[in-house]
Design a protein around this motif. Structure first.
Motif, PDB file in Angstrom:
ATOM      1  N   THR A  36       0.880  -1.166   0.000  1.00 50.40           N
ATOM      2  CA  THR A  36       0.000   0.000   0.000  1.00 50.40           C
ATOM      3  C   THR A  36       0.917   1.214   0.000  1.00 50.40           C
ATOM      4  OG1 THR A  36      -0.038   0.156   2.412  1.00 50.40           O
ATOM      5  CG2 THR A  36      -1.767  -1.199   1.374  1.00 50.40           C
ATOM      6  N   GLN A  37       0.336   2.387  -0.143  1.00 46.59           N
ATOM      7  CA  GLN A  37       1.179   3.589  -0.101  1.00 46.59           C
ATOM      8  C   GLN A  37       1.869   3.721   1.252  1.00 46.59           C
ATOM      9  OE1 GLN A  37      -0.934   7.051  -1.538  1.00 46.59           O
ATOM     10  NE2 GLN A  37      -1.572   5.988  -3.383  1.00 46.59           N
ATOM     11  N   GLU A  38       1.165   3.375   2.320  1.00 46.64           N
ATOM     12  CA  GLU A  38       1.748   3.473   3.657  1.00 46.64           C
ATOM     13  C   GLU A  38       2.879   2.456   3.832  1.00 46.64           C
ATOM     14  OE1 GLU A  38      -1.526   3.164   3.056  1.00 46.64           O
ATOM     15  OE2 GLU A  38      -2.340   5.077   3.740  1.00 46.64           O
ATOM     16  N   ARG A  39       2.651   1.215   3.397  1.00 47.62           N
ATOM     17  CA  ARG A  39       3.694   0.185   3.510  1.00 47.62           C
ATOM     18  C   ARG A  39       4.917   0.559   2.693  1.00 47.62           C
ATOM     19  NH1 ARG A  39      -0.033  -5.212   2.690  1.00 47.62           N
ATOM     20  NH2 ARG A  39      -1.404  -4.829   4.471  1.00 47.62           N
ATOM     21  N   THR A  40       4.675   1.150   1.530  1.00 49.60           N
ATOM     22  CA  THR A  40       5.792   1.572   0.692  1.00 49.60           C
ATOM     23  C   THR A  40       6.601   2.658   1.384  1.00 49.60           C
ATOM     24  OG1 THR A  40       4.543   1.030  -1.281  1.00 49.60           O
ATOM     25  CG2 THR A  40       6.421   2.469  -1.581  1.00 49.60           C
ATOM     26  N   ALA A  41       5.924   3.588   2.046  1.00 50.29           N
ATOM     27  CA  ALA A  41       6.627   4.651   2.778  1.00 50.29           C
ATOM     28  C   ALA A  41       7.487   4.054   3.884  1.00 50.29           C
ATOM     29  CB  ALA A  41       5.622   5.645   3.356  1.00 50.29           C
ATOM     30  N   LEU A  43       8.653   0.930   4.033  1.00 50.89           N
ATOM     31  CA  LEU A  43       9.730   0.151   3.421  1.00 50.89           C
ATOM     32  C   LEU A  43      10.833   1.070   2.901  1.00 50.89           C
ATOM     33  CD1 LEU A  43      10.520  -2.763   2.828  1.00 50.89           C
ATOM     34  CD2 LEU A  43       9.308  -2.584   0.650  1.00 50.89           C
ATOM     35  N   ARG A  44      10.460   2.199   2.307  1.00 50.83           N
ATOM     36  CA  ARG A  44      11.477   3.146   1.812  1.00 50.83           C
ATOM     37  C   ARG A  44      12.353   3.666   2.950  1.00 50.83           C
ATOM     38  NH1 ARG A  44       7.682   5.865  -2.507  1.00 50.83           N
ATOM     39  NH2 ARG A  44       8.456   4.773  -4.330  1.00 50.83           N
ATOM     40  N   GLY A  78       7.585 -11.099   4.303  1.00 49.17           N
ATOM     41  CA  GLY A  78       9.006 -11.435   4.252  1.00 49.17           C
ATOM     42  C   GLY A  78       9.875 -10.276   3.793  1.00 49.17           C
ATOM     43  N   TYR A  79       9.317  -9.057   3.799  1.00 53.54           N
ATOM     44  CA  TYR A  79      10.062  -7.901   3.314  1.00 53.54           C
ATOM     45  C   TYR A  79      10.925  -7.250   4.391  1.00 53.54           C
ATOM     46  CZ  TYR A  79       6.770  -8.164  -0.632  1.00 53.54           C
ATOM     47  OH  TYR A  79       6.021  -8.569  -1.702  1.00 53.54           O
ATOM     48  N   ILE A  80      10.552  -7.422   5.658  1.00 51.42           N
ATOM     49  CA  ILE A  80      11.347  -6.870   6.757  1.00 51.42           C
ATOM     50  C   ILE A  80      11.424  -7.899   7.876  1.00 51.42           C
ATOM     51  CG2 ILE A  80      10.738  -4.473   6.204  1.00 51.42           C
ATOM     52  CD1 ILE A  80       8.862  -4.480   8.640  1.00 51.42           C
ATOM     53  N   THR A  81      12.365  -7.668   8.760  1.00 46.80           N
ATOM     54  CA  THR A  81      12.516  -8.534   9.934  1.00 46.80           C
ATOM     55  C   THR A  81      12.868  -7.671  11.141  1.00 46.80           C
ATOM     56  OG1 THR A  81      13.603 -10.517  10.779  1.00 46.80           O
ATOM     57  CG2 THR A  81      14.973  -9.001   9.523  1.00 46.80           C
ATOM     58  N   SER A  82      12.542  -8.172  12.316  1.00 48.04           N
ATOM     59  CA  SER A  82      12.844  -7.437  13.542  1.00 48.04           C
ATOM     60  C   SER A  82      14.066  -8.070  14.198  1.00 48.04           C
ATOM     61  CB  SER A  82      11.653  -7.497  14.495  1.00 48.04           C
ATOM     62  OG  SER A  82      11.952  -6.803  15.686  1.00 48.04           O
ATOM     63  N   GLY A  83      15.032  -7.220  14.528  1.00 46.41           N
ATOM     64  CA  GLY A  83      16.247  -7.706  15.179  1.00 46.41           C
ATOM     65  C   GLY A  83      16.087  -7.749  16.683  1.00 46.41           C
TER      66      GLY A  83
END
Length: 140
Positions: A36-41, A43-44, A78-83
């Motif tokens: 979505t636009q929010e998820r893209t923001a 992720l960027r 699977g685009y991000i992960t938490s450390g």
């Protein structure tokens, strides 16, 4: 056939149509990537550097609850992960999908479909209609 450009409300309707067409095309392109636009923001921001949810909310201007929903959705994809430090970071597939989202945005902006072409023609006509004619030379 174009409506009369002098009709009251023509300019706001034209600008509203332009915003709608652009927004619809953007959402369609992002949906192909499960974004979505929010998820893209989000992720960027995370492509630049890992960050916590509060940092993401502050940098993006999104509400904290929206950021939470976004990071959980991005994690499920699977685009991000938490450390262990609680910071969210982009995975290799997340970096790849962000590049794909950027490419989709470039394609969208350079697309020459009929709707965009017609809109461009209407906007050009509007600009011409709003441009005052050259002043008449003073009578002698």
């Amino acid at each position: 056939m174009s409506p009369d450009r002098n009709t009251a409300g023509y300019v706001p309707r034209l600008l509203s149509a332009a915003a709608f067409v652009t927004n619809r095309a953007t959402e369609t392109s992002l949906a192909e990537l499960r974004l979505t636009q929010e998820r893209t923001a989000v992720l960027r921001l995370l492509v630049e550097s890992p960050a916590g949810e509060a940092m993401i909310a502050e940098a993006s201007g999104l509400p904290a609850g929206c950021v939470r929903d976004c990071v959980l959705a991005l994690q499920c994809c699977g685009y991000i992960t938490s450390g262990p430090d609680g910071l969210w970071a982009v995975t290799p597939s997340g970096a790849k999908i962000q590049a794909s989202a950027d490419d989709a945005e470039v394609r969208l902006m350079s697309r020459g479909n009929d709707d965009v072409g017609a809109l461009r023609q209407e906007l050009h006509a509007l600009i011409q209609a709003l441009t005052p004619p050259p002043a008449d030379p003073a009578p002698k």
